[in-house]
Design a protein around this motif. Structure first.
Motif, PDB file in Angstrom:
ATOM      1  N   PHE A  38      14.275  -8.682   6.899  1.00 36.86           N
ATOM      2  CA  PHE A  38      14.966  -9.092   5.676  1.00 36.86           C
ATOM      3  C   PHE A  38      15.678 -10.433   5.854  1.00 36.86           C
ATOM      4  N   MET A  39      16.271 -10.660   7.002  1.00 42.28           N
ATOM      5  CA  MET A  39      16.938 -11.944   7.258  1.00 42.28           C
ATOM      6  C   MET A  39      15.920 -13.081   7.251  1.00 42.28           C
ATOM      7  N   LYS A  40      14.757 -12.836   7.837  1.00 44.12           N
ATOM      8  CA  LYS A  40      13.729 -13.865   7.882  1.00 44.12           C
ATOM      9  C   LYS A  40      13.129 -14.110   6.500  1.00 44.12           C
ATOM     10  N   LEU A  41      12.956 -13.064   5.715  1.00 38.10           N
ATOM     11  CA  LEU A  41      12.454 -13.236   4.357  1.00 38.10           C
ATOM     12  C   LEU A  41      13.451 -14.014   3.501  1.00 38.10           C
ATOM     13  N   ARG A  42      14.731 -13.713   3.674  1.00 39.26           N
ATOM     14  CA  ARG A  42      15.758 -14.458   2.925  1.00 39.26           C
ATOM     15  C   ARG A  42      15.756 -15.933   3.323  1.00 39.26           C
ATOM     16  N   GLU A  43      15.613 -16.201   4.610  1.00 40.20           N
ATOM     17  CA  GLU A  43      15.559 -17.579   5.092  1.00 40.20           C
ATOM     18  C   GLU A  43      14.353 -18.301   4.494  1.00 40.20           C
ATOM     19  N   LEU A  44      13.193 -17.632   4.469  1.00 40.03           N
ATOM     20  CA  LEU A  44      11.989 -18.207   3.872  1.00 40.03           C
ATOM     21  C   LEU A  44      12.196 -18.482   2.392  1.00 40.03           C
ATOM     22  N   ASP A  45      12.792 -17.550   1.697  1.00 35.37           N
ATOM     23  CA  ASP A  45      13.085 -17.694   0.271  1.00 35.37           C
ATOM     24  C   ASP A  45      13.945 -18.938   0.034  1.00 35.37           C
ATOM     25  N   ASN A  46      15.018 -19.070   0.785  1.00 37.22           N
ATOM     26  CA  ASN A  46      15.923 -20.213   0.618  1.00 37.22           C
ATOM     27  C   ASN A  46      15.210 -21.535   0.874  1.00 37.22           C
ATOM     28  N   ASP A  47      14.380 -21.561   1.911  1.00 39.11           N
ATOM     29  CA  ASP A  47      13.681 -22.809   2.239  1.00 39.11           C
ATOM     30  C   ASP A  47      12.684 -23.182   1.151  1.00 39.11           C
ATOM     31  N   LEU A  48      11.955 -22.195   0.634  1.00 39.63           N
ATOM     32  CA  LEU A  48      10.973 -22.478  -0.406  1.00 39.63           C
ATOM     33  C   LEU A  48      11.632 -22.954  -1.697  1.00 39.63           C
ATOM     34  N   VAL A  49      12.793 -22.405  -2.016  1.00 42.24           N
ATOM     35  CA  VAL A  49      13.508 -22.851  -3.217  1.00 42.24           C
ATOM     36  C   VAL A  49      13.928 -24.320  -3.079  1.00 42.24           C
ATOM     37  N   GLN A  50      14.437 -24.690  -1.912  1.00 39.84           N
ATOM     38  CA  GLN A  50      14.806 -26.084  -1.670  1.00 39.84           C
ATOM     39  C   GLN A  50      13.576 -26.981  -1.690  1.00 39.84           C
ATOM     40  N   HIS A  51      12.502 -26.528  -1.077  1.00 37.25           N
ATOM     41  CA  HIS A  51      11.227 -27.250  -1.027  1.00 37.25           C
ATOM     42  C   HIS A  51      10.737 -27.546  -2.449  1.00 37.25           C
ATOM     43  N   MET A  52      10.722 -26.529  -3.287  1.00 39.11           N
ATOM     44  CA  MET A  52      10.256 -26.702  -4.667  1.00 39.11           C
ATOM     45  C   MET A  52      11.174 -27.623  -5.461  1.00 39.11           C
ATOM     46  N   HIS A  53      12.468 -27.524  -5.219  1.00 39.22           N
ATOM     47  CA  HIS A  53      13.417 -28.388  -5.924  1.00 39.22           C
ATOM     48  C   HIS A  53      13.131 -29.859  -5.631  1.00 39.22           C
ATOM     49  N   LEU A  54      12.905 -30.182  -4.373  1.00 37.53           N
ATOM     50  CA  LEU A  54      12.641 -31.574  -4.008  1.00 37.53           C
ATOM     51  C   LEU A  54      11.366 -32.090  -4.667  1.00 37.53           C
ATOM     52  N   GLU A  55      10.356 -31.248  -4.735  1.00 40.50           N
ATOM     53  CA  GLU A  55       9.086 -31.687  -5.316  1.00 40.50           C
ATOM     54  C   GLU A  55       9.144 -31.735  -6.840  1.00 40.50           C
ATOM     55  N   LYS A  56       9.623 -30.653  -7.434  1.00 38.36           N
ATOM     56  CA  LYS A  56       9.569 -30.525  -8.886  1.00 38.36           C
ATOM     57  C   LYS A  56      10.614 -31.351  -9.607  1.00 38.36           C
ATOM     58  N   ASN A  57      11.817 -31.406  -9.070  1.00 43.86           N
ATOM     59  CA  ASN A  57      12.932 -32.037  -9.779  1.00 43.86           C
ATOM     60  C   ASN A  57      13.247 -33.459  -9.338  1.00 43.86           C
TER      61      ASN A  57
END
Length: 249
Positions: free
Chosen positions: A214-233
């Protein structure tokens, strides 16, 4: 038991080291050191039982928990597009290439042992498998086609190249389409994984493997959200602005 500067006591129990930082699970898994239910050995004893050099294992554990802080105040919107594209590749793409296969192993082992206890685990694995199958393909497309186009166009625009307008007609890549497909996939999977895991909330009877996953999934989730923000926004809107200016010119 953790000491200042992330020093690890080789006499500390494996479980104590794990609970001090979930990232140590990767090293324990690498050396086949049990860190879940029933693992009550000190690190030194666990290494000796497996014929491992405790100094080497200890060093790798300390490297795993070394924290690198990235300021939330980084001026992403002010960075040149070339630099921003490189940042996405070197930080976020590198993270995914390292994390996805490691997390897949942790998740598969956890699910194999707890499938009967949690009926939703099979779907969680299916959702993660979708990410693991598609994200590398998107990253390759970005690195080999999309980002080189963005860099070339940005350099031509910045240098006022007389042929810059021509690039938008002859070299243009389907940036919006690729990123939209990627982001729809990611958001769909993240939304479903959050629902299945109750936003990665541990049940009262969770074991250590459950906690690590669960900790690793949360870390992945957070990174992907930041990743998408940089690309999309940030990256995409600035690219579209440059393309628009060059077409009008």
């Amino acid at each position: 038991m953790m000491h200042p500067l992330n020093k690890i006591d080789e006499q500390a129990l494996v479980t104590e080291i794990l609970l001090s930082d979930y990232r140590t699970a990767d090293i324990f898994k690498k050396y086949n050191i049990d860190y879940c239910c029933g693992a009550r050995w000190p690190l030194q004893t666990a290494c000796e039982m497996r014929g491992l050099d405790v100094a080497i294992v200890k060093q790798e554990l300390e490297e795993a928990v070394r924290t690198v802080q990235i300021s939330t105040a980084l001026p992403f919107t002010q960075w040149p597009l070339d630099f921003l594209a490189d940042y996405i590749v070197q930080v976020h793409h590198s993270y995914l290439r390292h994390t996805l296969p490691v997390l897949e192993t942790h998740l598969a082992n956890f699910i194999a042992e707890h499938r009967k206890k949690f009926t939703w685990l099979d779907e969680l694995q299916q959702q993660f498998t979708r990410l693991h199958a598609q994200l590398p393909l998107y990253m390759i497309q970005e690195e080999e086609s999309i980002f080189p186009y963005i860099k070339q166009l940005n350099r031509a625009w910045a240098s006022k190249d007389s042929l810059a307008g021509l690039y938008t007609r002859t070299l243009r890549k389907p940036v919006e389409k690729v990123m939209d497909q990627e982001h729809q996939l990611i958001m769909g999977v993240l939304h479903r994984m959050r629902t299945l895991t109750n936003d990665y909330t541990l049940p009262a009877n969770a074991c250590r493997s459950h906690w690590v996953v669960f900790m690793k999934l949360r870390e992945l989730d957070n990174d992907l959200v930041q990743h998408m923000h940089l690309e999309k926004n940030i990256l995409l809107p600035r690219l579209l602005t440059i393309e628009g200016e060059l077409k009008r010119a």
